[in-house]
Motif scaffolding. Structure first.
Motif, PDB file in Angstrom:
ATOM      1  N   LYS A  55     -11.380   0.640  -2.945  1.00 21.76           N
ATOM      2  CA  LYS A  55     -11.651   1.570  -1.851  1.00 21.76           C
ATOM      3  C   LYS A  55     -10.374   1.917  -1.105  1.00 21.76           C
ATOM      4  CE  LYS A  55     -14.285   1.879   2.471  1.00 21.76           C
ATOM      5  NZ  LYS A  55     -15.242   1.184   3.381  1.00 21.76           N
ATOM      6  N   ILE A  56      -9.529   0.922  -0.849  1.00 21.42           N
ATOM      7  CA  ILE A  56      -8.285   1.201  -0.131  1.00 21.42           C
ATOM      8  C   ILE A  56      -7.348   2.042  -0.989  1.00 21.42           C
ATOM      9  CG2 ILE A  56      -7.138  -0.938  -0.840  1.00 21.42           C
ATOM     10  CD1 ILE A  56      -6.772   0.867   2.561  1.00 21.42           C
ATOM     11  N   GLY A  57      -7.382   1.840  -2.302  1.00 18.64           N
ATOM     12  CA  GLY A  57      -6.579   2.666  -3.189  1.00 18.64           C
ATOM     13  C   GLY A  57      -7.006   4.118  -3.136  1.00 18.64           C
ATOM     14  N   LEU A  58      -8.314   4.349  -3.111  1.00 18.34           N
ATOM     15  CA  LEU A  58      -8.844   5.708  -2.996  1.00 18.34           C
ATOM     16  C   LEU A  58      -8.468   6.314  -1.651  1.00 18.34           C
ATOM     17  CD1 LEU A  58     -10.619   8.106  -3.765  1.00 18.34           C
ATOM     18  CD2 LEU A  58     -12.622   6.759  -3.057  1.00 18.34           C
ATOM     19  N   TYR A  59      -8.608   5.540  -0.592  1.00 16.73           N
ATOM     20  CA  TYR A  59      -8.303   6.033   0.744  1.00 16.73           C
ATOM     21  C   TYR A  59      -6.828   6.424   0.857  1.00 16.73           C
ATOM     22  CZ  TYR A  59      -7.905   6.116   5.838  1.00 16.73           C
ATOM     23  OH  TYR A  59      -7.667   6.490   7.140  1.00 16.73           O
ATOM     24  N   ARG A  60      -5.967   5.589   0.345  1.00 19.09           N
ATOM     25  CA  ARG A  60      -4.533   5.892   0.423  1.00 19.09           C
ATOM     26  C   ARG A  60      -4.180   7.136  -0.379  1.00 19.09           C
ATOM     27  NH1 ARG A  60      -2.780  -0.468   0.071  1.00 19.09           N
ATOM     28  NH2 ARG A  60      -2.783  -0.845   2.334  1.00 19.09           N
ATOM     29  N   GLU A  61      -4.872   7.349  -1.495  1.00 14.08           N
ATOM     30  CA  GLU A  61      -4.592   8.566  -2.257  1.00 14.08           C
ATOM     31  C   GLU A  61      -5.051   9.806  -1.485  1.00 14.08           C
ATOM     32  OE1 GLU A  61      -2.961  11.058  -4.683  1.00 14.08           O
ATOM     33  OE2 GLU A  61      -2.634   8.899  -4.742  1.00 14.08           O
ATOM     34  N   THR A 124       2.663   5.561   1.218  1.00 15.21           N
ATOM     35  CA  THR A 124       2.008   6.481   2.153  1.00 15.21           C
ATOM     36  C   THR A 124       2.927   6.789   3.331  1.00 15.21           C
ATOM     37  OG1 THR A 124      -0.117   5.509   1.521  1.00 15.21           O
ATOM     38  CG2 THR A 124      -0.091   6.888   3.487  1.00 15.21           C
ATOM     39  N   LEU A 125       3.604   5.769   3.845  1.00 14.08           N
ATOM     40  CA  LEU A 125       4.558   5.977   4.935  1.00 14.08           C
ATOM     41  C   LEU A 125       5.699   6.887   4.490  1.00 14.08           C
ATOM     42  CD1 LEU A 125       4.773   2.383   6.426  1.00 14.08           C
ATOM     43  CD2 LEU A 125       3.924   4.417   7.616  1.00 14.08           C
ATOM     44  N   ARG A 126       6.164   6.709   3.259  1.00 15.58           N
ATOM     45  CA  ARG A 126       7.245   7.553   2.758  1.00 15.58           C
ATOM     46  C   ARG A 126       6.818   9.017   2.729  1.00 15.58           C
ATOM     47  NH1 ARG A 126       8.899  10.224  -1.481  1.00 15.58           N
ATOM     48  NH2 ARG A 126       7.032   9.734  -2.699  1.00 15.58           N
ATOM     49  N   LEU A 127       5.618   9.270   2.233  1.00  9.35           N
ATOM     50  CA  LEU A 127       5.122  10.643   2.172  1.00  9.35           C
ATOM     51  C   LEU A 127       4.875  11.212   3.567  1.00  9.35           C
ATOM     52  CD1 LEU A 127       2.688  10.292  -0.853  1.00  9.35           C
ATOM     53  CD2 LEU A 127       4.785  11.667  -0.784  1.00  9.35           C
ATOM     54  N   MET A 128       4.458  10.354   4.494  1.00  7.30           N
ATOM     55  CA  MET A 128       4.212  10.803   5.860  1.00  7.30           C
ATOM     56  C   MET A 128       5.486  11.333   6.506  1.00  7.30           C
ATOM     57  SD  MET A 128       2.668   8.641   9.072  1.00  7.30           S
ATOM     58  CE  MET A 128       4.213   7.745   9.277  1.00  7.30           C
TER      59      MET A 128
END
Length: 217
Positions: A55-61, A124-128
């Motif tokens: 679930k966390i993998g899906l959320y992060r994507e 995710t932080l890098r993309l942010m």
């Protein structure tokens, strides 16, 4: 020669992401249900874990996809602007346009801000940071050309990003205030993107020492 028949094979990964965006935007990470996502995507739960592991993998994507979309659209918008301040105009308009076109982005981002970003990982932080880098590059260009006064890139990023995202998020409240008439019939309550884009453009010009009026005014 006859054309080959079109494939009718579904893109189950894309279907899951689309369903997940809606579910996470409405319920947040903790409240979202994998069963509901699977039902909306018309797949079994095993397919979700096959594509995203958890679930966390899906959320992060979902988060990463939102950041990629915002950044890619912003870079495409500023690429053809004729000046540094014109790039800020294009940047602001791109943020507003993308946030309205992808209505899941703002509620998910605001939930993460409220929660301290506890679901972010390094990628995710890098993309942010992509949007911050767009702002920094525009500022660097304008300052090098003598077009801008010196300004802190991080604070400028927060000012623009926070203003645009909150503006999009509170549209239903502004509409409610408009209908209720609590501010009087003559009150000017903004709707749509144009007034916010022009206002932010004016604020940036004053902050950066630019005398010209916004190009879209």
């Amino acid at each position: 020669m006859p054309r080959p028949p079109k494939s009718t094979r579904r893109d189950s990964r894309a279907d899951v992401l689309a369903a997940a965006r809606t579910e996470f935007a409405a319920r947040g990470f903790s409240g979202a249900g994998v069963d509901r996502i699977a039902l909306k995507a018309r797949v079994n739960k095993a397919m979700i874990y096959y594509h995203f592991s958890s679930k966390i993998g899906l959320y992060r994507e979902v988060l990463r996809d939102g950041f990629r979309r915002l950044t890619d659209n912003a870079r495409a918008a500023v690429a053809t602007a004729p000046s540094a301040i014109g790039k800020f105009d294009a940047y602001i308009e791109s943020l507003l346009r993308t946030a309205r076109a992808d209505p899941h982005i703002v509620p998910i981002m605001l939930r993460e801000v409220a929660g301290g970003g506890r679901n972010f990982d390094a990628e995710t932080l890098r993309l942010m940071t992509g949007l911050f880098l767009v702002v920094k590059e525009i500022l660097d260009e304008g300052q090098s050309a003598g077009e801008f006064l010196e300004a802190d890139p991080m604070l400028t990023h927060f000012m623009v990003m926070g203003s645009t995202m909150l503006y999009v998020a509170n549209e239903p409240i502004r509409a409610h205030v408009r209908r209720s008439g609590v501010l009087g019939r003559t009150a000017k309550i903004p709707a749509g993107n144009a007034s916010m884009a022009q206002h932010l453009g004016t604020v940036l010009r004053r902050t950066l020492g630019v005398a010209e009026v916004p190009e879209h005014a």
